[in-house]
Scaffold this active site. Structure first.
Site, PDB file in Angstrom:
ATOM      1  N   GLY A  83      -0.280   6.538   2.308  1.00 59.61           N
ATOM      2  CA  GLY A  83      -0.011   8.371   2.256  1.00 59.61           C
ATOM      3  C   GLY A  83      -1.225   9.436   1.380  1.00 59.61           C
ATOM      4  CB  VAL A 109      -7.450  10.019  -0.938  1.00 64.36           C
ATOM      5  CG1 VAL A 109      -7.564   9.599  -2.601  1.00 64.36           C
ATOM      6  CG2 VAL A 109      -8.875  10.349  -0.415  1.00 64.36           C
ATOM      7  CB  CYS A 132       7.897   5.804  -6.107  1.00 61.96           C
ATOM      8  SG  CYS A 132       8.240   4.250  -6.170  1.00 61.96           S
ATOM      9  CB  CYS A 150       6.285  -2.625  -6.778  1.00 65.92           C
ATOM     10  SG  CYS A 150       5.887  -2.148  -5.184  1.00 65.92           S
ATOM     11  CG  MET A 201       5.134  -2.318   2.721  1.00 66.76           C
ATOM     12  SD  MET A 201       5.166  -2.956   0.982  1.00 66.76           S
ATOM     13  CE  MET A 201       6.213  -4.269   1.385  1.00 66.76           C
TER      14      MET A 201
END
Length: 381
Positions: free
Chosen positions: A26, A28, A214, A117, A49
């Site tokens: 989501g 750029v 996140c 991650c 994901m």
């Protein structure tokens, strides 16, 4: 009126018609990645994901991994003209990222969840998923260069934008997956990426970047406090053993920290030098007490044959610091020991030591301990 020249884009491996699973966040960078691949003749499948759990508010996750970001990724996929799937990785994310993050703080270490991650989810699980979907490649919006050497082997090199290079987070990528990964924006700078997005009318062209972890809403200390109990302990001077303060848990501190210590005697600056969760002791000292001349690691991963690891190389111990010269004292499949050319401040266990030969990423490991210039605990009781 002068017509602007379209921004040039670098080529990627020639595989017209090859099927690519493009990780879309989501943002750029991944939006442009999907667009470039489509224009270059790839059969692109967009995917995001899903990490956010059902039992927390959607605001818990930052903009790069939120439900709102998934909606924007889907809209960009529609703009580009590629299918889009939301892949459920909640269980893997909790197991490989969130739980180890909390465990590391409990051990007095400072983790980097973005490394885990990329290693255990994006470039392991996602490559497996791509193969299941009949894709030959996985593509991401990382600022990393894919380079093929004279032997036809794929190497990861620093991205051409030094402010955005993300090789630091990719040292744990399984070596066998390197040939399957594409980085279409690795040879571009961020302003060029935004320009490409604007030229193509992508809705994420001016979207601001995500800066936080996140899954941590707000301060890391607050998140850790929700998961680990407060345990009262002492703050001691590293050279004398003198008690200079109290604390509510070693998990709230990191090496090198000088603010928020709440010491009895505050007339001089002290830094956190060592954390001992077993005795719940925070050791503090002067700046010089926080200098180390080397490090050792575990859980190493190499992107080259171990026999080819140079004795002299560069190592980066934090994402936002410059690499430094170092000598390899020992290295095996489990870890390595290095000696720095110059002493380094607050090398934190739990962080990554990432190895380079010039721009080429060689691998890395998790920092386990350090070699202090000054005796740390001797005579401190």
């Amino acid at each position: 009126m002068t017509v602007p020249t379209p921004t040039s884009v670098p080529p990627v491996p020639s595989a017209a018609g090859a099927r690519v699973l493009c990780a879309m966040s989501g943002g750029v960078d991944s939006s442009v990645t999907a667009s470039l691949l489509k224009e270059q003749g790839y059969s692109v499948v967009g995917a995001m994901m899903r990490f956010w759990p059902d039992d927390k508010s959607t605001e818990t996750f930052d903009s790069c991994c939120s439900p709102a970001a998934a909606y924007e990724a889907r809209r960009v996929a529609e703009q580009v003209g590629v299918p889009f799937y939301l892949l459920d990785y909640r269980e893997q994310f909790q197991q490989h990222i969130v739980e180890p993050f909390i465990d590391e703080y409990a051990r007095g270490r400072t983790p980097n969840p973005c490394v885990n991650c990329n290693t255990k989810v994006k470039f392991d699980e996602l490559v497996k998923k791509a193969k299941m979907l009949g894709c030959q490649y996985v593509a991401t919006g990382h600022y990393v260069k894919r380079v093929e050497n004279e032997r036809g082997e794929v190497e990861f090199w620093r991205g051409d934008d030094p402010r955005k290079d993300q090789t630091y987070f990719l040292w744990g990528t399984p070596r066998e997956t390197l040939p399957y990964i594409l980085f279409p924006v690795g040879e571009l700078e961020k302003p060029q990426v935004r320009e490409i997005a604007a030229e193509r009318g992508l809705l994420t062209a001016q979207k601001p970047e995500s800066q936080n972890i996140c899954f941590v809403p707000g301060k890391v200390q607050d998140f850790v406090a929700e998961h680990l109990p407060q345990v009262q302990g002492l703050i001691r001077e590293i050279r004398t053993g003198e008690v200079v303060g109290e604390h509510l848990g070693t998990q709230f501190y990191t090496l090198g920290q000088k603010k928020g210590l709440g010491l009895y005697q505050s007339h001089r600056v002290r830094h956190v030098v060592h954390l001992d969760p077993q005795s719940q002791t925070v050791w503090v000292g002067d700046y010089e007490d926080c200098l180390w001349d080397g490090l050792s690691t575990s859980q190493a991963n190499y992107l080259i044959d171990l026999a080819e690891l140079p004795r002299r190389l560069e190592v980066q111990v934090r994402y936002r610091t410059a690499p430094m010269g170092a000598t390899v004292l020992q290295a095996d499949e489990h870890g390595f020991r290095l000696q720095f050319d110059e002493p380094q401040f607050a090398v934190a266990p739990g962080q990554s030591a990432v190895l380079y030969d010039g721009p080429r990423l060689l691998g890395g490991g998790l920092i386990d301990d350090h070699t202090p210039l000054l005796p740390a605990l001797s005579g401190a009781e």
